[in-house]
Enzyme design. Structure first.
Site, PDB file in Angstrom:
ATOM      1  N   ASP A  83       6.929  -5.325   0.383  1.00  0.00           N
ATOM      2  CA  ASP A  83       5.904  -5.501  -0.648  1.00  0.00           C
ATOM      3  C   ASP A  83       5.600  -6.972  -0.911  1.00  0.00           C
ATOM      4  OD1 ASP A  83       8.546  -5.601  -1.656  1.00  0.00           O
ATOM      5  OD2 ASP A  83       7.843  -5.305  -3.707  1.00  0.00           O
ATOM      6  N   GLU A 141      10.576  -3.976  -3.507  1.00  0.00           N
ATOM      7  CA  GLU A 141      11.715  -4.776  -3.960  1.00  0.00           C
ATOM      8  C   GLU A 141      11.369  -5.563  -5.212  1.00  0.00           C
ATOM      9  OE1 GLU A 141      14.047  -8.065  -4.871  1.00  0.00           O
ATOM     10  OE2 GLU A 141      12.120  -8.412  -3.877  1.00  0.00           O
TER      11      GLU A 141
END
Length: 394
Positions: A83, A141
């Site tokens: 991400d 994350e």
């Protein structure tokens, strides 16, 4: 298994492919739990390599590579996060983010490309090792509760796993360096959100108001005393208020103020005590002055604890592959990482790879709009993860 020189040759051969992959991901970043195109691209790449995979945690991908013998052999997990962050990039490169206010400013594009390169080599040489490699391309994350928690809870990783390895780029170290730490490495991270509701009015008549700006200001200072007067000075602890919204004017006291902040520490017992104290202050201090508070505490990632035995082994492997002069001791890092969830269930190690190059002007910190990576770091990151995994399977 292959010797060190043979692996270094393979790493050099795949380096340009890793750079191409990284630039694609960098140009097309996606926020946490929204990584649909990133996930699709990873799956297409794995399909082209004829590597089997499964979806997990919505946008996550789990790939498996079997060696020449898997029965009673070891299983090693390699993890990369996929991400990006809500940051507007200002680098002006050919592969800058095409999306406004979304950027890979934490190196997850590098992590993903790095693991794909490792997987490519392992798949092409699966007869050179025994056991199983599981590659985890993990979403989210950057956002509590974290994609790692969802992957653990999915049950796709069973108790037979021998080790989990993850890495993170670091501008604290020059290209060619790697760093790791035994034991406690990264902090826990919890978040708090509070709406202080008072009574607004004219700034010239404070006696007729319940001023939430003053109350919130006192709260910010009071919270700092949890660190300075309640925490053991030997325990690394950070409490920061990062958002303070008081939408009044020079002569207008607003009705309410909104605060957001983070609490981080390296000790789980103190963490639990501190959360109780933080919640108590957020609720009770405004009441002293006649205001009320809506409080939310979001429990985040635990302390990241590197397995000592695994860290000793991997340090030896990195010394073998990169040379002792390239392997350094990582300091305690007060950033948080949901890789910590893996460390609670399996022997795990999270280490750093240097990506700074002062001669090229590459030194910007993580989470900044001008963050850059010296892509020569792939040569060390791919090799470090690949060689460590192979040695652990021996």
């Amino acid at each position: 298994m292959m010797d060190v020189n043979a692996i270094k040759v393979l790493v050099k051969e795949v380096k340009e492919e890793a750079i191409r992959l990284r630039r694609h991901f960098h140009k097309h970043p996606e926020l946490s739990f929204q990584e649909y195109l990133t996930s699709k691209y990873i799956k297409e790449y794995l399909t082209a390599l004829n590597i089997s995979f499964d979806s997990v945690a919505d946008t996550g991908v789990i790939a498996r590579i079997s060696g020449k013998q898997t029965d009673a052999a070891k299983t090693i997990v390699l993890r990369a996060d996929i991400d990006a962050l809500p940051i507007q990039e200002i680098n002006n490169s050919d592969f800058d983010s095409i999306y406004p206010h979304v950027m890979h400013a934490c190196g997850h594009d590098f992590h993903t490309a790095n693991l794909l390169a490792v997987v490519k080599i392992l798949n092409e040489h699966n007869q050179d090792f025994t056991g199983t490699i599981i590659a985890v391309f993990q979403p989210a994350e950057e956002k509590i509760p974290g994609g790692a928690k969802a992957i653990i809870e999915s049950g796709v990783l069973n108790s037979s796993i021998s080790a989990v390895l993850g890495l993170h780029v670091s501008p604290k170290f020059e290209v060619g360096k790697v760093a790791l730490r035994l034991g406690k490495f990264m902090a826990s991270a919890d978040e708090f959100f509070v709406h202080i509701k008072g009574k607004g009015g004219h700034g010239a008549q404070p006696h007729l108001n319940i001023d939430p700006v003053v109350i919130a200001s006192q709260l910010v200072i009071s919270l700092q005393q949890l660190v300075s007067r309640c925490a053991n000075p030997a325990i690394p602890t950070v409490l920061s208020v990062g958002k303070f919204i008081a939408n009044g004017a020079t002569n207008v006291i607003p009705d309410e103020v909104y605060l957001e902040g983070t609490f981080r520490t390296m000790d789980e017992q103190w963490r639990e005590q501190a959360i109780v104290l933080i919640e108590k202050q957020l609720n009770e201090l405004p009441q002293i002055y006649g205001a009320s508070a809506d409080v939310e505490i979001r429990r985040g990632y635990p302390v990241l604890h590197n397995d000592a035995d695994l860290a000793v082994k991997v340090r030896c492997y990195l010394n073998e592959f990169l040379g002792e002069e390239a392997v350094e001791e990582a300091p305690v890092w007060m950033a948080a990482e949901d890789f910590s969830y893996y460390t609670q269930h399996f022997p795990s190690l999270f280490f750093l790879v240097g990506i700074a190059n002062t001669q090229k002007g590459i030194s910007a910190e993580l989470h900044t709009p001008n963050f850059q990576i010296d892509e020569d770091a792939f040569e060390y990151a791919i090799g470090a993860m690949l060689y460590s995994a192979l040695r652990l399977l021996c």
